[in-house]
Write a protein that holds these residues in place. Structure first.
Motif, PDB file in Angstrom:
ATOM      1  N   LYS A  25       0.834  -1.208   0.000  1.00 37.60           N
ATOM      2  CA  LYS A  25       0.000   0.000   0.000  1.00 37.60           C
ATOM      3  C   LYS A  25       0.865   1.252   0.000  1.00 37.60           C
ATOM      4  O   LYS A  25       0.558   2.226  -0.686  1.00 37.60           O
ATOM      5  CB  LYS A  25      -0.934   0.014   1.212  1.00 37.60           C
ATOM      6  CG  LYS A  25      -2.095  -0.946   1.097  1.00 37.60           C
ATOM      7  CD  LYS A  25      -2.944  -0.844   2.352  1.00 37.60           C
ATOM      8  CE  LYS A  25      -3.990  -1.923   2.416  1.00 37.60           C
ATOM      9  NZ  LYS A  25      -4.683  -1.947   3.711  1.00 37.60           N
ATOM     10  N   GLU A  26       1.951   1.230   0.779  1.00 41.87           N
ATOM     11  CA  GLU A  26       2.856   2.377   0.839  1.00 41.87           C
ATOM     12  C   GLU A  26       3.520   2.642  -0.512  1.00 41.87           C
ATOM     13  O   GLU A  26       3.906   3.761  -0.812  1.00 41.87           O
ATOM     14  CB  GLU A  26       3.926   2.158   1.911  1.00 41.87           C
ATOM     15  CG  GLU A  26       3.390   2.291   3.319  1.00 41.87           C
ATOM     16  CD  GLU A  26       4.405   1.903   4.385  1.00 41.87           C
ATOM     17  OE1 GLU A  26       5.542   1.516   4.034  1.00 41.87           O
ATOM     18  OE2 GLU A  26       4.041   1.962   5.572  1.00 41.87           O
ATOM     19  N   ARG A  27       3.639   1.597  -1.315  1.00 47.94           N
ATOM     20  CA  ARG A  27       4.241   1.760  -2.639  1.00 47.94           C
ATOM     21  C   ARG A  27       3.210   2.087  -3.714  1.00 47.94           C
ATOM     22  O   ARG A  27       3.528   2.112  -4.898  1.00 47.94           O
ATOM     23  CB  ARG A  27       5.004   0.492  -3.023  1.00 47.94           C
ATOM     24  CG  ARG A  27       6.329   0.401  -2.316  1.00 47.94           C
ATOM     25  CD  ARG A  27       7.087  -0.826  -2.710  1.00 47.94           C
ATOM     26  NE  ARG A  27       6.882  -1.856  -1.699  1.00 47.94           N
ATOM     27  CZ  ARG A  27       7.102  -3.150  -1.894  1.00 47.94           C
ATOM     28  NH1 ARG A  27       7.527  -3.587  -3.035  1.00 47.94           N
ATOM     29  NH2 ARG A  27       6.919  -4.014  -0.927  1.00 47.94           N
ATOM     30  N   GLY A  28       1.955   2.289  -3.296  1.00 52.75           N
ATOM     31  CA  GLY A  28       0.939   2.740  -4.239  1.00 52.75           C
ATOM     32  C   GLY A  28       0.085   1.654  -4.874  1.00 52.75           C
ATOM     33  O   GLY A  28      -0.678   1.933  -5.798  1.00 52.75           O
ATOM     34  N   VAL A  29       0.173   0.419  -4.387  1.00 43.58           N
ATOM     35  CA  VAL A  29      -0.666  -0.657  -4.913  1.00 43.58           C
ATOM     36  C   VAL A  29      -2.036  -0.547  -4.249  1.00 43.58           C
ATOM     37  O   VAL A  29      -2.133  -0.280  -3.050  1.00 43.58           O
ATOM     38  CB  VAL A  29      -0.028  -2.038  -4.611  1.00 43.58           C
ATOM     39  CG1 VAL A  29      -0.901  -3.174  -5.093  1.00 43.58           C
ATOM     40  CG2 VAL A  29       1.352  -2.125  -5.232  1.00 43.58           C
ATOM     41  N   ASP A  30      -3.122  -0.746  -5.041  1.00 44.15           N
ATOM     42  CA  ASP A  30      -4.446  -0.591  -4.438  1.00 44.15           C
ATOM     43  C   ASP A  30      -4.725  -1.698  -3.420  1.00 44.15           C
ATOM     44  O   ASP A  30      -4.083  -2.741  -3.418  1.00 44.15           O
ATOM     45  CB  ASP A  30      -5.540  -0.528  -5.518  1.00 44.15           C
ATOM     46  CG  ASP A  30      -5.861  -1.875  -6.129  1.00 44.15           C
ATOM     47  OD1 ASP A  30      -6.832  -2.501  -5.693  1.00 44.15           O
ATOM     48  OD2 ASP A  30      -5.130  -2.310  -7.049  1.00 44.15           O
ATOM     49  N   LYS A  31      -5.695  -1.461  -2.539  1.00 42.05           N
ATOM     50  CA  LYS A  31      -5.951  -2.296  -1.360  1.00 42.05           C
ATOM     51  C   LYS A  31      -6.165  -3.773  -1.699  1.00 42.05           C
ATOM     52  O   LYS A  31      -5.545  -4.655  -1.107  1.00 42.05           O
ATOM     53  CB  LYS A  31      -7.160  -1.747  -0.607  1.00 42.05           C
ATOM     54  CG  LYS A  31      -7.466  -2.478   0.681  1.00 42.05           C
ATOM     55  CD  LYS A  31      -8.762  -1.970   1.297  1.00 42.05           C
ATOM     56  CE  LYS A  31      -9.102  -2.667   2.577  1.00 42.05           C
ATOM     57  NZ  LYS A  31      -9.270  -4.111   2.479  1.00 42.05           N
ATOM     58  N   ASP A  32      -7.057  -4.047  -2.657  1.00 42.72           N
ATOM     59  CA  ASP A  32      -7.367  -5.447  -2.992  1.00 42.72           C
ATOM     60  C   ASP A  32      -6.155  -6.176  -3.561  1.00 42.72           C
ATOM     61  O   ASP A  32      -5.891  -7.337  -3.222  1.00 42.72           O
ATOM     62  CB  ASP A  32      -8.528  -5.506  -3.986  1.00 42.72           C
ATOM     63  CG  ASP A  32      -9.844  -5.080  -3.362  1.00 42.72           C
ATOM     64  OD1 ASP A  32      -9.960  -5.168  -2.118  1.00 42.72           O
ATOM     65  OD2 ASP A  32     -10.744  -4.647  -4.103  1.00 42.72           O
TER      66      ASP A  32
END
Length: 103
Positions: A25-32
């Motif tokens: 998430k910190e690297r910008g990947v969406d939650k799912d």
């Protein structure tokens, strides 16, 4: 057990998945997608849920924990050739000494 049920996982596996998910998430990947990748990583390292059955207690492989693309060599390449050579000779001498003591 319905698909996606995490009851077969140990608390340690759940904590590990949460930490991995947070990193994605910190690297910008969406939650799912972050959650999916985190559980895939936990499954790869530990072989799935370990709570019951003969597989419980198996050690994790740590294969997925290695950072891809950063296998090293960059720091060594910055050192002068003489320094690298000296290190290699010292290591070879140490290995030779250790194997001589075993026989």
């Amino acid at each position: 057990m319905p698909r996606g049920d995490k009851s077969a996982y140990t608390d340690k596996q759940k904590r590990k998945a949460e930490k991995i998910e947070k990193g994605y998430k910190e690297r910008g990947v969406d939650k799912d997608e972050a959650e999916r990748r985190a559980w895939a990583t936990v499954n790869k390292e530990s072989g799935g849920g370990n709570k019951s059955g003969s597989g419980r207690g198996k050690k994790d492989t740590k294969v997925a924990a290695r950072k891809g693309g950063r296998k090293g060599g960059a720091a060594a390449a910055r050192r002068p050739a003489a320094a690298r050579s000296a290190s290699a000779k010292k290591a070879a001498a140490t290995r030779k000494k250790k194997t001589a003591g075993k026989s």
